[in-house]
Design an enzyme around this catalytic site. Sequence first.
Site, PDB file in Angstrom:
ATOM      1  N   HIS A 119      -7.202  10.737  -2.378  1.00 11.11           N
ATOM      2  CA  HIS A 119      -6.951   9.705  -2.507  1.00 11.11           C
ATOM      3  C   HIS A 119      -7.712  10.630  -4.142  1.00 11.11           C
ATOM      4  O   HIS A 119      -8.175  10.982  -4.407  1.00 11.11           O
ATOM      5  CB  HIS A 119      -8.097   8.934  -2.611  1.00 11.11           C
ATOM      6  CG  HIS A 119      -8.897   8.072  -2.675  1.00 11.11           C
ATOM      7  ND1 HIS A 119      -9.544   7.742  -3.853  1.00 11.11           N
ATOM      8  CD2 HIS A 119      -8.212   6.853  -2.526  1.00 11.11           C
ATOM      9  CE1 HIS A 119      -9.819   6.643  -4.341  1.00 11.11           C
ATOM     10  NE2 HIS A 119      -9.074   5.852  -4.125  1.00 11.11           N
ATOM     11  N   ASP A 177      -1.181  -1.846 -13.484  1.00 14.49           N
ATOM     12  CA  ASP A 177      -2.238  -1.196 -12.622  1.00 14.49           C
ATOM     13  C   ASP A 177      -2.841  -2.255 -11.040  1.00 14.49           C
ATOM     14  O   ASP A 177      -3.690  -3.259 -11.392  1.00 14.49           O
ATOM     15  CB  ASP A 177      -3.216  -0.603 -12.665  1.00 14.49           C
ATOM     16  CG  ASP A 177      -3.836   0.284 -11.706  1.00 14.49           C
ATOM     17  OD1 ASP A 177      -3.420   0.359 -10.638  1.00 14.49           O
ATOM     18  OD2 ASP A 177      -4.868   0.392 -11.806  1.00 14.49           O
ATOM     19  N   MET A 178      -2.072  -1.995  -9.991  1.00 12.09           N
ATOM     20  CA  MET A 178      -1.745  -2.914  -8.765  1.00 12.09           C
ATOM     21  C   MET A 178      -1.754  -2.290  -7.656  1.00 12.09           C
ATOM     22  O   MET A 178      -0.805  -1.615  -6.996  1.00 12.09           O
ATOM     23  CB  MET A 178      -0.635  -4.165  -9.410  1.00 12.09           C
ATOM     24  CG  MET A 178      -0.032  -3.795  -9.456  1.00 12.09           C
ATOM     25  SD  MET A 178       1.970  -4.992  -9.101  1.00 12.09           S
ATOM     26  CE  MET A 178       2.210  -5.465  -7.742  1.00 12.09           C
ATOM     27  N   ALA A 179      -2.179  -2.095  -6.589  1.00 14.60           N
ATOM     28  CA  ALA A 179      -2.054  -2.528  -5.591  1.00 14.60           C
ATOM     29  C   ALA A 179      -0.884  -3.517  -4.838  1.00 14.60           C
ATOM     30  O   ALA A 179      -0.706  -4.697  -5.480  1.00 14.60           O
ATOM     31  CB  ALA A 179      -2.591  -2.451  -4.018  1.00 14.60           C
ATOM     32  N   LYS A 229       7.890  -9.614  -0.376  1.00 14.25           N
ATOM     33  CA  LYS A 229       8.613  -8.856  -1.402  1.00 14.25           C
ATOM     34  C   LYS A 229       7.527  -8.352  -1.035  1.00 14.25           C
ATOM     35  O   LYS A 229       7.838  -7.316  -1.530  1.00 14.25           O
ATOM     36  CB  LYS A 229       8.022  -9.730  -2.417  1.00 14.25           C
ATOM     37  CG  LYS A 229       8.950 -10.912  -2.328  1.00 14.25           C
ATOM     38  CD  LYS A 229       8.699 -11.867  -3.339  1.00 14.25           C
ATOM     39  CE  LYS A 229      10.222 -12.865  -3.463  1.00 14.25           C
ATOM     40  NZ  LYS A 229       9.734 -14.124  -5.110  1.00 14.25           N
ATOM     41  N   GLY A 311      -3.124  -5.282 -18.211  1.00 16.97           N
ATOM     42  CA  GLY A 311      -4.442  -4.507 -18.758  1.00 16.97           C
ATOM     43  C   GLY A 311      -5.221  -4.507 -19.964  1.00 16.97           C
ATOM     44  O   GLY A 311      -6.590  -3.971 -19.807  1.00 16.97           O
TER      45      GLY A 311
END
Length: 354
Positions: A119, A177-179, A229, A311
């Site tokens: 991680h 920044d994304m999961a 998606k 951001g």
Amino acid sequence: MHPALFHWKRLEQVVTEVLVQAGARHEHASLVAESLIHADLRGIESHGLARLPIYIQRIEAGLIELNDEPVVWKQEGATALVDGKNHLGAVVGVAALEEAIKLSRQMGIGLVGVRHSNHFGSCSYYAERAITEGKILIVLSNAPEAMAPTGGIRPFFGTNPIAAGIPAGEEPSFLLDMATSVAARGKIALAVKKGESIPADWAIDANGKETTDPTKALLGSLLPIGGAKGYGLAMFIDILCGLLTGAATGPHVKSLYDNWHDPQNVGHLFLTVDIERFMPLPDFCANMDAYIREVKSVPRKEGVSDIFIPGEIESRKKLERMENGIPFDPNLTKELSQLCRTYGVDLQAACYLP
């Protein structure tokens, strides 16, 4: 109870010392501390110091290798493959990013795959570092199983994040920044610690039913963004970060929290672009500024005071927390205090003093 406030720089020093006492080299400990506090400064508590205890537990269990260094296993043209040697994820990530930046200076672009990592914190940490070097960065990572493919109820993919950083001039830089899940698994784990519920569209339980109970969510499956998606994007990232690099994929990426026998073998991918190969960097940044201002000038809905670029909200929070301190939930403060005492480090030394 009110959250305790901590001074970010003194907190970095405290966390660095804890990691050093746990066996890490000072330069490595400093990188990990910086990456975790980067997330807390930006308000991404799920990837901040809430992760320090599990890092330490895995070090203590011998599941992270502190006495080796990540190595460039193979390099040809603009591409390279980094073997993380099962080191701390942030140490591996920074080594790969530095290789990607070096290649982009030489070749215009740098594409670096990573295997045998752990991680590595918030993807935005690497994007921000690349921005300071005047480079565009796209960074991907796979992760332990947490999300089912669309139509399934058993987790297969990780939350598999993607981030992109693009520098600007006077305007805030673009930092996405994304999961690929509706919410990062860390946010759900944090909700468990805080005793809070979660929105019904974040996850399903083990029977495939929507749930607001974070404990049931962790035993079930997270939901992908945008339905099929998000599932497709998670699979794409897993292929590039796992199959392409030789790292683990899908359910074979070992859990940070639940597997106490095997290294994680997380895979990452870093793509850097040298803007100067297209135009002078100052010209690009000026064009970015004009572009961002045009985006922000779009007529706003009633009650909306500003249009933010990706951001920007986190960047504003970072400035505010650098000035006024980082707040920590009392439960997390207690956990960190106990951890610090174990290693003879005083967490109170980092308490915020105006």
